[in-house]
Write an enzyme that holds these catalytic residues in place. Structure first.
Site, PDB file in Angstrom:
ATOM      1  N   HIS A  76       0.841  -1.128   0.154  1.00  0.00           N
ATOM      2  CA  HIS A  76       0.144   0.036  -0.034  1.00  0.00           C
ATOM      3  C   HIS A  76       0.784   1.174   0.061  1.00  0.00           C
ATOM      4  O   HIS A  76       1.993   0.978   0.565  1.00  0.00           O
ATOM      5  CB  HIS A  76      -0.896  -0.004   1.410  1.00  0.00           C
ATOM      6  CG  HIS A  76      -1.923  -1.124   1.465  1.00  0.00           C
ATOM      7  ND1 HIS A  76      -1.580  -2.177   2.314  1.00  0.00           N
ATOM      8  CD2 HIS A  76      -2.897  -1.110   0.907  1.00  0.00           C
ATOM      9  CE1 HIS A  76      -2.673  -2.969   2.109  1.00  0.00           C
ATOM     10  NE2 HIS A  76      -3.779  -2.272   1.478  1.00  0.00           N
ATOM     11  N   ASP A  79       1.819   1.892   3.457  1.00  0.00           N
ATOM     12  CA  ASP A  79       2.539   0.817   4.377  1.00  0.00           C
ATOM     13  C   ASP A  79       4.241   1.445   4.296  1.00  0.00           C
ATOM     14  O   ASP A  79       4.826   1.075   5.326  1.00  0.00           O
ATOM     15  CB  ASP A  79       2.702  -0.306   3.595  1.00  0.00           C
ATOM     16  CG  ASP A  79       1.178  -1.255   3.418  1.00  0.00           C
ATOM     17  OD1 ASP A  79       0.381  -0.907   4.358  1.00  0.00           O
ATOM     18  OD2 ASP A  79       1.424  -2.238   2.573  1.00  0.00           O
TER      19      ASP A  79
END
Ligand code: GLO
Ligand code: MG
Ligand code: MG
Length: 415
Positions: A76, A79
């Site tokens: 992501h 992340d």
């Protein structure tokens, strides 16, 4: 006798070794398997669960994946990049470090995905009434496209987690779906511009459905709902958009995952696949592939092999919170990959199995109906196929034999 703390890792490592059946990193690399940043870095937290593991950064995750032979990495945006740094200079610096870590460890970034569910900005979903939120959602998906091209990815995934509601009637569903489509359209348009400028292919944009969580009611709860959304006319580039089904997400609502995959295949939309396991009609437990439903998994892989699926298999599971930081890379990831490869190889055996082949061919040939018989005679057609149909159960038995290795001659005796 109790096991001292400093001997526990050695015990786990020895018993893992004793299990045997592991593949070499070189063999694992031959498969298009990707490891998510968020799966390896998951700390075991949940609504009613405190974390049980320490944080792990992308450098460590990528290094471990490289060592294990997991050849691809997925992430992501948030992340690896703090929300406040997205689209700013710090993003370029972090993406540069990611590129370096990937190159140093022989790992490639295959997929990027936008987090549109966690941050408070998404409280009313990425397709909220507020135009500012929707503009921000467009910025986020376009920015993810940029990161993807920068890191050499081929896929962008969208799990629109918070696209739904807790209380009915406050939002108008058709309007919300239209607004969500606008964000995807912005991502696809931007992708076409960036890809042309970079001389790269456009990304494959993949929608991922989940029937429950984190909203109470979800606007696009299944892969089938997403197929109809893609075909709705709301998307300006429907040809760029397909699916990233997740095995467990289809199982959660009670579907047969294999049938859901088949529907994506016939629509030409099976772009990417999140692999994991779990239980019907439960929450998203994200157990590693093959630990719950190995027979169903074998059948899923027979389907994918026979249709030449060549997209990624993304290990979107969560190492259980009973697994330690050491265990994540010593046990959880290598065993998940190895079960997948074993099941893949078994699926090949199923395809080549003379019994399955002959039984399948016989079923397709059908029973002999007397020449000149009346094609409206249902009883005669039934009689002509009656004995053949027993082969369905025989095929199921054969698949279990292959799964258990019994077809190779292993038998158990009670005497
Ligand atoms: C959550 C989803 C999530 C997605 C990820 C990729 O249930 O499975 O992990 O796969 O956000 O978009
Ligand atoms: Mg997923
Ligand atoms: Mg899941």
């Amino acid at each position: 006798m109790s096991i001292p703390e400093n001997q526990q890792q050695a015990l786990v490592a020895r018993l893992t070794q004793a299990c045997g059946g592991s593949y070499s990193p070189e063999t694992r690399r031959k498969f298009y398997i990707s490891g998510p940043q968020w799966a390896a870095a998951y700390q075991g937290q949940a609504l009613f669960h405190a974390p049980t593991r320490e944080p792990v950064g992308f450098e460590d995750v990528i290094r471990h994946y490289g060592e294990l032979g997991i050849g691809h990495w997925t992430t992501h945006d948030t992340d690896v990049i703090p929300t406040e740094a997205l689209g700013r200079d710090q993003q370029a610096e972090i993406v540069g470090r990611i590129g370096k870590a990937l190159a140093e460890n022989g790992v490639r970034c295959s997929m990027v995905t936008t987090e549109t569910f966690y941050h408070a900005v998404w409280a009313a979903s990425p397709a909220a009434e507020s135009p500012e939120v929707r503009e921000y959602a467009k910025f986020r998906v376009k920015n993810t496209v940029d990161i993807g091209h920068e890191l050499g990815a081929g896929f962008a995934v969208y799990w629109p987690g918070s696209l739904g509601y807790y209380v009915q009637g406050a939002i108008e569903e058709t309007e919300t779906l239209g607004w969500y489509a606008e964000a995807l359209n912005a991502a696809c348009d931007h992708d076409r511009t960036v890809a042309a400028a970079k001389g790269r292919a456009t990304l494959k944009h993949c929608l991922e459905a989940k029937p429950f969580e984190p909203q109470a009611e979800i606007l696009l709860p299944t892969s089938d709902a997403m197929l109809s959304f893609i075909a709705s006319g709301l998307l300006t580039h429907p040809e760029m958009v397909g699916l990233n089904p997740e095995y467990l997400h289809e199982l959660m609502w009670g579907a047969a995952p294999r049938a859901a995959l088949a529907r994506a295949l016939v629509a030409g939309k099976l772009f990417h696949f999140d692999i994991n396991d779990g239980y019907r009609l439960k929450h998203d437990v994200d157990i590693a592939v093959g630990l719950v439903n190995p027979l169903d998994w074998l059948n899923v892989l027979v389907l994918l092999r026979s249709h030449g699926y060549n997209g990624p298999f993304n290990l979107d599971y969560k190492p259980p919170r009973t697994t330690s930081n050491f265990g994540v890379f010593a046990v959880s990831f290598p065993t998940a990959v190895d079960r997948f490869i074993t099941l893949w190889e078994m699926a090949g055996e199923v395809q080549d199995d003379p019994i399955v082949k002959e039984a399948t061919a016989a079923l397709k040939a059908g029973g002999t109906v007397a020449a000149g018989a009346d094609p409206r005679d249902a009883a005669a057609i039934t009689r002509a196929n009656r004995e053949l149909l027993t082969l369905h159960e025989l095929i199921a038995h054969r698949l279990v034999q292959i799964l258990l290795g019994v077809h190779r001659g292993r038998t158990y005796s009670i005497g």
